[in-house]
Motif scaffolding. Structure first.
Motif, short mmCIF file in Angstrom:
data_model
loop_
_atom_site.label_atom_id
_atom_site.label_comp_id
_atom_site.label_asym_id
_atom_site.label_seq_id
_atom_site.Cartn_x
_atom_site.Cartn_y
_atom_site.Cartn_z
N TYR A 20 38.81 56.55 14.25
CA TYR A 20 37.54 55.93 14.65
C TYR A 20 37.67 55.67 16.14
O TYR A 20 38.73 55.22 16.61
CB TYR A 20 37.31 54.61 13.89
CG TYR A 20 36.09 53.86 14.41
CD1 TYR A 20 34.82 54.12 13.92
CD2 TYR A 20 36.22 52.90 15.43
CE1 TYR A 20 33.70 53.46 14.43
CE2 TYR A 20 35.12 52.24 15.93
CZ TYR A 20 33.87 52.53 15.43
OH TYR A 20 32.77 51.87 15.94
N ASP A 21 36.60 55.97 16.89
CA ASP A 21 36.64 55.72 18.33
C ASP A 21 35.29 55.22 18.78
O ASP A 21 34.36 56.00 18.99
CB ASP A 21 37.03 57.02 19.07
CG ASP A 21 37.39 56.75 20.53
OD1 ASP A 21 37.53 55.56 20.91
OD2 ASP A 21 37.55 57.73 21.28
N GLY A 22 35.16 53.91 18.89
CA GLY A 22 33.92 53.30 19.33
C GLY A 22 34.03 52.87 20.79
O GLY A 22 35.00 53.19 21.48
N GLU A 23 33.01 52.14 21.24
CA GLU A 23 33.00 51.72 22.64
C GLU A 23 34.12 50.72 22.93
O GLU A 23 34.79 50.79 23.96
CB GLU A 23 31.64 51.10 22.96
CG GLU A 23 31.37 50.99 24.44
CD GLU A 23 29.94 50.53 24.71
OE1 GLU A 23 29.78 49.74 25.64
OE2 GLU A 23 29.03 50.94 23.97
N ASP A 24 34.31 49.80 22.00
CA ASP A 24 35.24 48.69 22.24
C ASP A 24 36.44 48.67 21.30
O ASP A 24 37.36 47.86 21.49
CB ASP A 24 34.49 47.36 22.07
CG ASP A 24 33.35 47.23 23.05
OD1 ASP A 24 33.53 47.58 24.23
OD2 ASP A 24 32.27 46.79 22.63
N VAL A 25 36.39 49.48 20.27
CA VAL A 25 37.39 49.42 19.19
C VAL A 25 37.75 50.83 18.78
O VAL A 25 36.90 51.72 18.78
CB VAL A 25 36.76 48.68 17.97
CG1 VAL A 25 37.69 48.71 16.77
CG2 VAL A 25 36.40 47.24 18.32
N PHE A 26 39.03 51.05 18.46
CA PHE A 26 39.43 52.32 17.87
C PHE A 26 40.35 52.07 16.68
O PHE A 26 40.80 50.94 16.48
CB PHE A 26 40.10 53.24 18.91
CG PHE A 26 41.46 52.79 19.42
CD1 PHE A 26 41.57 51.79 20.37
CD2 PHE A 26 42.63 53.37 18.94
CE1 PHE A 26 42.81 51.37 20.85
CE2 PHE A 26 43.88 52.97 19.41
CZ PHE A 26 43.96 51.96 20.36
N ALA A 27 40.59 53.11 15.91
CA ALA A 27 41.47 52.96 14.73
C ALA A 27 42.36 54.20 14.63
O ALA A 27 41.96 55.31 15.00
CB ALA A 27 40.64 52.81 13.47
N ILE A 28 43.57 53.95 14.15
CA ILE A 28 44.55 55.03 13.95
C ILE A 28 45.22 54.82 12.60
O ILE A 28 45.17 53.73 12.02
CB ILE A 28 45.64 55.06 15.07
CG1 ILE A 28 46.37 53.71 15.16
CG2 ILE A 28 45.02 55.43 16.41
CD1 ILE A 28 47.55 53.71 16.15
N GLU A 29 45.87 55.87 12.11
CA GLU A 29 46.70 55.76 10.91
C GLU A 29 47.98 55.02 11.29
O GLU A 29 48.58 55.32 12.33
CB GLU A 29 47.10 57.15 10.40
CG GLU A 29 45.96 58.08 10.07
CD GLU A 29 45.45 57.93 8.64
OE1 GLU A 29 46.03 57.11 7.88
OE2 GLU A 29 44.48 58.61 8.31
N ASP A 30 48.41 54.08 10.44
CA ASP A 30 49.70 53.43 10.69
C ASP A 30 50.81 54.47 10.51
O ASP A 30 50.82 55.24 9.55
CB ASP A 30 49.91 52.24 9.75
CG ASP A 30 51.02 51.33 10.24
OD1 ASP A 30 50.73 50.21 10.67
OD2 ASP A 30 52.20 51.76 10.21
N ILE A 31 51.77 54.45 11.42
CA ILE A 31 52.86 55.44 11.40
C ILE A 31 53.82 55.21 10.23
O ILE A 31 54.54 56.11 9.82
CB ILE A 31 53.62 55.40 12.76
CG1 ILE A 31 54.31 56.69 13.08
CG2 ILE A 31 54.58 54.23 12.82
CD1 ILE A 31 54.84 56.76 14.51
N ASN A 32 53.80 54.00 9.68
CA ASN A 32 54.70 53.64 8.58
C ASN A 32 53.87 52.97 7.47
O ASN A 32 53.94 51.77 7.25
CB ASN A 32 55.77 52.68 9.12
CG ASN A 32 56.78 52.28 8.07
OD1 ASN A 32 56.98 52.99 7.07
ND2 ASN A 32 57.41 51.12 8.25
N PRO A 33 53.07 53.79 6.76
CA PRO A 33 52.06 53.21 5.86
C PRO A 33 52.67 52.42 4.70
O PRO A 33 53.65 52.84 4.09
CB PRO A 33 51.29 54.43 5.36
CG PRO A 33 52.15 55.61 5.64
CD PRO A 33 53.01 55.26 6.81
N GLN A 34 52.04 51.29 4.44
CA GLN A 34 52.48 50.40 3.36
C GLN A 34 51.56 50.48 2.14
O GLN A 34 51.72 49.72 1.18
CB GLN A 34 52.53 48.95 3.87
CG GLN A 34 53.46 48.76 5.05
CD GLN A 34 54.91 49.14 4.71
OE1 GLN A 34 55.44 48.72 3.69
NE2 GLN A 34 55.52 49.96 5.55
N ALA A 35 50.61 51.37 2.18
CA ALA A 35 49.67 51.58 1.08
C ALA A 35 49.07 52.97 1.27
O ALA A 35 49.17 53.54 2.37
CB ALA A 35 48.57 50.51 1.13
#
Ligand code: AMP
Ligand code: ZN
Length: 114
Positions: A20-35
């Motif tokens: 996700y890449d918005g104006e003020d916020v982005f999201a990435i996959e955690d490199i060490n997923p716990q779920a």
């Protein structure tokens, strides 16, 4: 901010696919997923810890929860249940000192967390 992992990822200095890449916020996959679903929702503005959030940031921080709802729906964990977690300080398990909210789902969650 220099020498900050998430600032570098945001600026493209460290490669990482933004889901996700918005104006003020982005999201990435955690490199060490716990779920099965484990994303990190990150404001582009650098805050070292949640304690640095001020009243003028409330709209930005609130928007993170809108992004969480959107990503939860996209990943189909909105109805099965999900968790949004922010760790503040080393004692709470914070290891990257640029604030972020974990979005976790896709499996049964226990309480209290470890
Ligand atoms: P916290 O321990 O709450 O500060 O969360 C930091 C999270 O960042 C951990 O879940 C790590 O697995 C994750 N992490 C560390 N480095 C990276 C990276 N390069 N890309 C994605 N996630 C990362
Ligand atoms: Zn940063």
């Amino acid at each position: 901010m220099e020498d900050c992992l998430f600032c570098k990822i945001n600026q493209g200095d460290i490669p990482s696919e933004k889901v996700y890449d918005g104006e003020d916020v982005f999201a990435i996959e955690d490199i060490n997923p716990q779920a099965p679903v484990h994303l990190l929702i990150i404001p582009k503005k650098h805050f070292s810890t949640l304690l640095e959030i001020e009243e003028s940031d409330f709209q930005l921080i609130g928007s993170i929860f809108g992004v969480a709802n959107q990503l939860a729906a996209e990943r189909k964990i909105d109805q099965s249940g999900f968790r949004v977690v922010g760790n503040c300080g080393a004692g709470a398990g914070q290891s990257v000192f640029h604030i972020h909210y974990h979005l976790l789902g896709g499996r049964a969650m226990k309480w209290p967390p470890g």
